[in-house]
Motif scaffolding. Structure first.
Motif, PDB file in Angstrom:
ATOM      1  N   GLY A  11      19.803  12.297 -42.271  1.00  0.00           N
ATOM      2  CA  GLY A  11      20.593  13.434 -42.730  1.00  0.00           C
ATOM      3  C   GLY A  11      20.030  14.765 -42.266  1.00  0.00           C
ATOM      4  O   GLY A  11      20.780  15.658 -41.838  1.00  0.00           O
ATOM      5  N   THR A  12      18.729  14.905 -42.329  1.00  0.00           N
ATOM      6  CA  THR A  12      18.094  16.156 -41.912  1.00  0.00           C
ATOM      7  C   THR A  12      18.276  16.392 -40.418  1.00  0.00           C
ATOM      8  O   THR A  12      18.597  17.506 -39.986  1.00  0.00           O
ATOM      9  CB  THR A  12      16.596  16.142 -42.282  1.00  0.00           C
ATOM     10  N   LEU A  13      18.088  15.341 -39.613  1.00  0.00           N
ATOM     11  CA  LEU A  13      18.262  15.511 -38.161  1.00  0.00           C
ATOM     12  C   LEU A  13      19.723  15.740 -37.799  1.00  0.00           C
ATOM     13  O   LEU A  13      20.019  16.486 -36.852  1.00  0.00           O
ATOM     14  CB  LEU A  13      17.679  14.325 -37.400  1.00  0.00           C
ATOM     15  N   LEU A  14      20.650  15.138 -38.527  1.00  0.00           N
ATOM     16  CA  LEU A  14      22.068  15.435 -38.295  1.00  0.00           C
ATOM     17  C   LEU A  14      22.367  16.910 -38.570  1.00  0.00           C
ATOM     18  O   LEU A  14      23.063  17.567 -37.788  1.00  0.00           O
ATOM     19  CB  LEU A  14      22.957  14.566 -39.184  1.00  0.00           C
ATOM     20  N   THR A  15      21.830  17.419 -39.641  1.00  0.00           N
ATOM     21  CA  THR A  15      22.017  18.834 -39.962  1.00  0.00           C
ATOM     22  C   THR A  15      21.429  19.705 -38.860  1.00  0.00           C
ATOM     23  O   THR A  15      22.063  20.669 -38.407  1.00  0.00           O
ATOM     24  CB  THR A  15      21.363  19.173 -41.320  1.00  0.00           C
ATOM     25  N   GLU A  16      20.231  19.369 -38.414  1.00  0.00           N
ATOM     26  CA  GLU A  16      19.582  20.143 -37.338  1.00  0.00           C
ATOM     27  C   GLU A  16      20.402  20.081 -36.058  1.00  0.00           C
ATOM     28  O   GLU A  16      20.584  21.092 -35.382  1.00  0.00           O
ATOM     29  CB  GLU A  16      18.165  19.617 -37.091  1.00  0.00           C
TER      30      GLU A  16
END
Length: 100
Positions: A11-16
Motif C-alpha cells: 500500500g505504501t509503495l502504491l501511494t508513492e
C-alpha cells in the motif's frame, strides 16, 4: 527485523508510485517487477532513491515473492490497482530483443 506488514508495504509503495515524485518510478518498478518480472525489472542502484522506510517496504515486497506470494494478493482490489499501475507506468516495460 522489518516492522512493516506486507499489506502496509504494498500500500505504501502504491501511494508513492502514484505521487509522481523522485522516488515514484522506483516504487512502481519494485511493485511491477514483483507482479510481472518478465516485463518489468528493478534497477538495484535506483533503490537508493527511496528513503529508509520505503526501502524497507521494497524489501518486504520482494520478500513476498521469495515466499511465493503475489503483491496484489495482500491488498483489497489488488488486481485492479496493479492493472492501473501498469497502465500508468507501462513505459517502464523491459524491451526484449527478438531472437534472430
Amino acid at each position: 527485523m522489518n516492522p512493516f506488514s506486507p499489506t502496509q508495504s504494498v500500500g505504501t509503495l502504491l501511494t508513492e508510485a502514484n505521487r509522481h515524485t523522485g522516488a515514484s518510478e522506483i516504487a512502481a518498478q519494485v511493485l511491477l517487477s514483483a507482479w510481472n518480472s518478465r516485463d518489468f525489472t528493478v534497477p538495484v542502484e535506483n533503490l537508493s532513491l527511496l528513503d529508509g522506510d520505503n526501502y524497507q517496504h521494497a524489501i518486504n515486497v520482494m520478500n513476498l515473492r521469495y515466499h511465493g506470494r503475489a503483491p496484489q494478493s495482500v491488498i483489497a482490489n489488488g488486481d485492479k490497482k496493479f492493472h492501473a499501475l501498469w497502465r500508468d507506468w507501462s513505459h517502464l516495460e523491459t524491451q526484449r530483443k527478438e531472437a534472430a
